[in-house]
Design an enzyme around this catalytic site. Sequence first.
Site, PDB file in Angstrom:
ATOM      1  N   SER A  36     -84.255  -7.757  83.671  1.00  0.00           N
ATOM      2  CA  SER A  36     -83.579  -7.904  84.537  1.00  0.00           C
ATOM      3  C   SER A  36     -83.294  -7.155  85.843  1.00  0.00           C
ATOM      4  CB  SER A  36     -81.796  -7.847  83.535  1.00  0.00           C
ATOM      5  OG  SER A  36     -81.699  -6.922  82.751  1.00  0.00           O
ATOM      6  N   ASN A  37     -83.902  -5.458  85.475  1.00  0.00           N
ATOM      7  CA  ASN A  37     -83.310  -4.707  86.802  1.00  0.00           C
ATOM      8  C   ASN A  37     -84.906  -3.999  86.554  1.00  0.00           C
ATOM      9  OD1 ASN A  37     -82.253  -3.900  88.514  1.00  0.00           O
ATOM     10  ND2 ASN A  37     -81.903  -2.353  87.868  1.00  0.00           N
ATOM     11  N   SER A 126     -75.289   9.926  80.089  1.00  0.00           N
ATOM     12  CA  SER A 126     -75.159  10.291  81.197  1.00  0.00           C
ATOM     13  C   SER A 126     -74.127  11.412  81.541  1.00  0.00           C
ATOM     14  CB  SER A 126     -73.757   8.649  81.876  1.00  0.00           C
ATOM     15  OG  SER A 126     -74.072   9.001  83.566  1.00  0.00           O
ATOM     16  N   THR A 128     -71.665  11.170  83.120  1.00  0.00           N
ATOM     17  CA  THR A 128     -70.289  10.536  83.082  1.00  0.00           C
ATOM     18  C   THR A 128     -69.001  10.222  81.603  1.00  0.00           C
ATOM     19  OG1 THR A 128     -71.359   8.611  83.089  1.00  0.00           O
ATOM     20  CG2 THR A 128     -69.987   8.776  85.602  1.00  0.00           C
ATOM     21  N   TYR A 150     -67.933   1.760  82.446  1.00  0.00           N
ATOM     22  CA  TYR A 150     -69.869   2.542  82.012  1.00  0.00           C
ATOM     23  C   TYR A 150     -70.250   3.330  81.342  1.00  0.00           C
ATOM     24  CZ  TYR A 150     -73.994   4.848  82.874  1.00  0.00           C
ATOM     25  OH  TYR A 150     -74.963   5.408  82.765  1.00  0.00           O
ATOM     26  N   LYS A 154     -70.990   4.889  77.207  1.00  0.00           N
ATOM     27  CA  LYS A 154     -72.194   5.801  77.177  1.00  0.00           C
ATOM     28  C   LYS A 154     -71.681   6.605  75.984  1.00  0.00           C
ATOM     29  CE  LYS A 154     -75.800   4.711  79.584  1.00  0.00           C
ATOM     30  NZ  LYS A 154     -76.693   4.441  79.378  1.00  0.00           N
TER      31      LYS A 154
HETATM   32  P1  NAD Z   1     -82.591   0.345  85.120  1.00  0.00           P
HETATM   33  O1  NAD Z   1     -82.069  -0.739  85.232  1.00  0.00           O
HETATM   34  O2  NAD Z   1     -83.743   0.482  86.122  1.00  0.00           O
HETATM   35  O3  NAD Z   1     -83.673   0.812  84.372  1.00  0.00           O
HETATM   36  C1  NAD Z   1     -83.109  -0.672  82.800  1.00  0.00           C
HETATM   37  C2  NAD Z   1     -83.930  -0.755  82.183  1.00  0.00           C
HETATM   38  O4  NAD Z   1     -83.797  -1.809  80.995  1.00  0.00           O
HETATM   39  C3  NAD Z   1     -84.619  -2.298  83.715  1.00  0.00           C
HETATM   40  O5  NAD Z   1     -85.496  -2.410  83.477  1.00  0.00           O
HETATM   41  C4  NAD Z   1     -84.062  -3.629  82.863  1.00  0.00           C
HETATM   42  O6  NAD Z   1     -84.437  -4.502  83.373  1.00  0.00           O
HETATM   43  C5  NAD Z   1     -83.448  -3.284  81.134  1.00  0.00           C
HETATM   44  N1  NAD Z   1     -82.532  -3.797  80.245  1.00  0.00           N
HETATM   45  C6  NAD Z   1     -80.949  -4.098  81.019  1.00  0.00           C
HETATM   46  N2  NAD Z   1     -80.623  -4.959  80.016  1.00  0.00           N
HETATM   47  C7  NAD Z   1     -81.639  -5.263  78.872  1.00  0.00           C
HETATM   48  C8  NAD Z   1     -81.091  -5.731  77.989  1.00  0.00           C
HETATM   49  N3  NAD Z   1     -80.767  -6.622  77.194  1.00  0.00           N
HETATM   50  N4  NAD Z   1     -82.741  -6.002  77.131  1.00  0.00           N
HETATM   51  C9  NAD Z   1     -84.038  -5.104  77.521  1.00  0.00           C
HETATM   52  N5  NAD Z   1     -84.022  -4.550  78.776  1.00  0.00           N
HETATM   53  C10 NAD Z   1     -82.556  -4.543  79.556  1.00  0.00           C
HETATM   54  O7  NAD Z   1     -82.270   1.794  85.237  1.00  0.00           O
HETATM   55  P2  NAD Z   1     -82.492   3.354  84.720  1.00  0.00           P
HETATM   56  O8  NAD Z   1     -82.013   4.200  86.447  1.00  0.00           O
HETATM   57  O9  NAD Z   1     -83.462   3.819  84.759  1.00  0.00           O
HETATM   58  O10 NAD Z   1     -81.789   3.581  83.837  1.00  0.00           O
HETATM   59  C11 NAD Z   1     -82.281   3.638  82.653  1.00  0.00           C
HETATM   60  C12 NAD Z   1     -80.803   4.388  81.278  1.00  0.00           C
HETATM   61  O11 NAD Z   1     -80.423   5.885  82.345  1.00  0.00           O
HETATM   62  C13 NAD Z   1     -80.157   3.269  81.183  1.00  0.00           C
HETATM   63  O12 NAD Z   1     -79.644   2.928  80.498  1.00  0.00           O
HETATM   64  C14 NAD Z   1     -78.725   4.300  82.578  1.00  0.00           C
HETATM   65  O13 NAD Z   1     -77.543   3.369  81.831  1.00  0.00           O
HETATM   66  C15 NAD Z   1     -79.044   6.012  81.532  1.00  0.00           C
HETATM   67  N6  NAD Z   1     -78.781   6.674  83.217  1.00  0.00           N
HETATM   68  C16 NAD Z   1     -78.814   6.547  84.797  1.00  0.00           C
HETATM   69  C17 NAD Z   1     -78.864   7.196  85.464  1.00  0.00           C
HETATM   70  C18 NAD Z   1     -79.394   6.888  86.757  1.00  0.00           C
HETATM   71  O14 NAD Z   1     -78.608   7.195  88.054  1.00  0.00           O
HETATM   72  N7  NAD Z   1     -80.298   6.064  86.726  1.00  0.00           N
HETATM   73  C19 NAD Z   1     -78.023   8.149  85.313  1.00  0.00           C
HETATM   74  C20 NAD Z   1     -77.191   8.382  83.973  1.00  0.00           C
HETATM   75  C21 NAD Z   1     -77.955   7.632  82.765  1.00  0.00           C
HETATM   76  C1  UD1 Z   2     -72.813   6.757  90.430  1.00  0.00           C
HETATM   77  C2  UD1 Z   2     -71.598   7.274  88.910  1.00  0.00           C
HETATM   78  C3  UD1 Z   2     -72.924   7.169  87.347  1.00  0.00           C
HETATM   79  C4  UD1 Z   2     -74.344   6.976  87.775  1.00  0.00           C
HETATM   80  C5  UD1 Z   2     -74.865   6.857  88.617  1.00  0.00           C
HETATM   81  C6  UD1 Z   2     -76.309   6.197  89.616  1.00  0.00           C
HETATM   82  C7  UD1 Z   2     -69.333   6.959  89.384  1.00  0.00           C
HETATM   83  C8  UD1 Z   2     -68.549   7.895  89.303  1.00  0.00           C
HETATM   84  N1  UD1 Z   2     -71.057   7.970  88.566  1.00  0.00           N
HETATM   85  O1  UD1 Z   2     -72.716   8.138  90.117  1.00  0.00           O
HETATM   86  O2  UD1 Z   2     -72.359   7.545  86.209  1.00  0.00           O
HETATM   87  O3  UD1 Z   2     -74.964   7.155  86.764  1.00  0.00           O
HETATM   88  O4  UD1 Z   2     -73.824   6.404  90.139  1.00  0.00           O
HETATM   89  O5  UD1 Z   2     -75.516   5.079  89.031  1.00  0.00           O
HETATM   90  O6  UD1 Z   2     -69.550   6.035  89.743  1.00  0.00           O
HETATM   91  N2  UD1 Z   2     -72.254   7.849  98.692  1.00  0.00           N
HETATM   92  C9  UD1 Z   2     -72.657   7.943  99.845  1.00  0.00           C
HETATM   93  N3  UD1 Z   2     -72.432   6.690 100.924  1.00  0.00           N
HETATM   94  C10 UD1 Z   2     -73.200   5.936  99.494  1.00  0.00           C
HETATM   95  C11 UD1 Z   2     -73.481   6.060  98.693  1.00  0.00           C
HETATM   96  C12 UD1 Z   2     -73.238   7.437  98.171  1.00  0.00           C
HETATM   97  O7  UD1 Z   2     -71.354   8.537 100.642  1.00  0.00           O
HETATM   98  O8  UD1 Z   2     -73.489   4.680 100.575  1.00  0.00           O
HETATM   99  C13 UD1 Z   2     -71.833   9.045  98.324  1.00  0.00           C
HETATM  100  C14 UD1 Z   2     -70.473   8.965  97.107  1.00  0.00           C
HETATM  101  O9  UD1 Z   2     -69.518   8.850  97.349  1.00  0.00           O
HETATM  102  C15 UD1 Z   2     -71.641  10.065  96.166  1.00  0.00           C
HETATM  103  C16 UD1 Z   2     -73.046  10.801  96.254  1.00  0.00           C
HETATM  104  O10 UD1 Z   2     -73.385   9.989  97.040  1.00  0.00           O
HETATM  105  O11 UD1 Z   2     -70.496  11.442  96.647  1.00  0.00           O
HETATM  106  C17 UD1 Z   2     -73.873  10.271  95.268  1.00  0.00           C
HETATM  107  O12 UD1 Z   2     -73.288   9.281  94.867  1.00  0.00           O
HETATM  108  P1  UD1 Z   2     -73.936   7.586  94.064  1.00  0.00           P
HETATM  109  O13 UD1 Z   2     -75.589   7.542  94.473  1.00  0.00           O
HETATM  110  O14 UD1 Z   2     -73.685   6.330  93.823  1.00  0.00           O
HETATM  111  O15 UD1 Z   2     -74.369   8.206  92.694  1.00  0.00           O
HETATM  112  P2  UD1 Z   2     -72.602   9.341  91.864  1.00  0.00           P
HETATM  113  O16 UD1 Z   2     -70.987   8.227  91.988  1.00  0.00           O
HETATM  114  O17 UD1 Z   2     -72.463  10.508  91.746  1.00  0.00           O
END
Ligand code: NAD
Ligand code: UD1
Length: 344
Positions: A36-37, A126, A128, A150, A154
């Site tokens: 899905s992503n 996360s 968060t 979200y 978590k």
């Molecule tokens: P991502 O979306 O790239 O990866 C998630 C994967 O899960 C995708 O490939 C998607 O297709 C799959 N997926 C979604 N729903 C599903 C379902 N119902 N069944 C099977 N597969 C499913 O995201 P990511 O950035 O790689 O994040 C991975 C994990 O880490 C997530 O749980 C996310 O919440 C957590 N996380 C991510 C960040 C971030 O900033 N990227 C930060 C903190 C936590």
């Molecule tokens: C958000 C989520 C976090 C999640 C993460 C990755 C919140 C509070 N947190 O983090 O839970 O794990 O995304 O999906 O929403 N910014 C700009 N311009 C932009 C985009 C972002 O200035 O176009 C700034 C934001 O205001 C922030 C920083 O860049 O200060 C990082 O933003 P972003 O990458 O979206 O991550 P978070 O908001 O920290």
Amino acid sequence: MSECFLVTGGTGYIGSHVCALLLAAGRDVVILDDLSNSSADVPERLESISGRKPLFYCGDVRDAARLAEIVSAHKPEYVLHFAGLKAVGESGRNPLAYYDVNVGGTITLLRVLQRYGIRRFVFSSSATVYAPDAVMPLTEESPLGPYNPYGRTKYTVERVLLDLAAGDPSWRVALLRYFNPVGAHASGLLGEKPQGEPNNLMPRLCAAAAGATPPLTVFGTDYPTRDGSGVRDYLHVTDLALGHLRAVERLEQAAGVHTYNLGTGTGLSVLELIAAFQAAVGIAAPWTACPRRAGDLAEYYSSPAKAERELGWKAEKTAEDMCRDAWAFYLKAGCARNPDGESK
Ligand code: NAD
Ligand code: UD1
């Protein structure tokens, strides 16, 4: 470490980087992802990186029958659970989907694992989960209090896992609280490629630098931070992926639930990241000051001391590394074009 790893969400951004490391280390990897992503060609890319291909199952983590089929066939020693929904804004608009996939999906998975006697589990949590007024740097003991749906999913899963392990001490669980992962694999073959419009800073910064979008909107230049823009703890996705291998090694040694922050411990502002990008790739990304984005905090960053102490893990890559690798991936695969160079 043992033989087979089931990686849910293994074709996604973070999961694919972990799969690359596991395959390179000689582990057998089974991926379950509903795509899905993420893209269906990630398993082939993993093969070109590591010389070994993971087994891939397209399926939903909420589908207990599908999970049982995979788990009974492969009997994984470890499950690394990345599958989930992760867009904070969307979680406010559609909380049921977030609870369904992130909480319901995890419970379905845990039930199946329990049935087959698999009790080693690494969960993608996360930053968060921490309370918005917690004092910086955030340690694993900082007060919790997620402030969006979200984050609450978590937090809920963390609670479920703590309760599960309290009732059955044979569970070995790592709760990994990620800060802001950015960057891409050095090969340029894996990176952050969301299906829709990116919300996060780094993909938007790359698009603005490429001239593919209008100038980057800097959300808030009036925060009480060094330069007024928001401060985050960005870490390279490869460093983050390595943290998972160290966490698995830790679970080999110790039962129970182990919680770790995975971050660099250093906050960087949006304007500092733009400057690091220029230093790394030689392009001054155009930007414009905009009002604060609803729901954003001024700053948060980790104390990664516990991970360093107990896992022997420390993020090594610099902000310039993160920008250079994100840009290389953008050029090869980015938001304007897919990895084959075909327009999206
Ligand atoms: P991502 O979306 O790239 O990866 C998630 C994967 O899960 C995708 O490939 C998607 O297709 C799959 N997926 C979604 N729903 C599903 C379902 N119902 N069944 C099977 N597969 C499913 O995201 P990511 O950035 O790689 O994040 C991975 C994990 O880490 C997530 O749980 C996310 O919440 C957590 N996380 C991510 C960040 C971030 O900033 N990227 C930060 C903190 C936590
Ligand atoms: C958000 C989520 C976090 C999640 C993460 C990755 C919140 C509070 N947190 O983090 O839970 O794990 O995304 O999906 O929403 N910014 C700009 N311009 C932009 C985009 C972002 O200035 O176009 C700034 C934001 O205001 C922030 C920083 O860049 O200060 C990082 O933003 P972003 O990458 O979206 O991550 P978070 O908001 O920290």
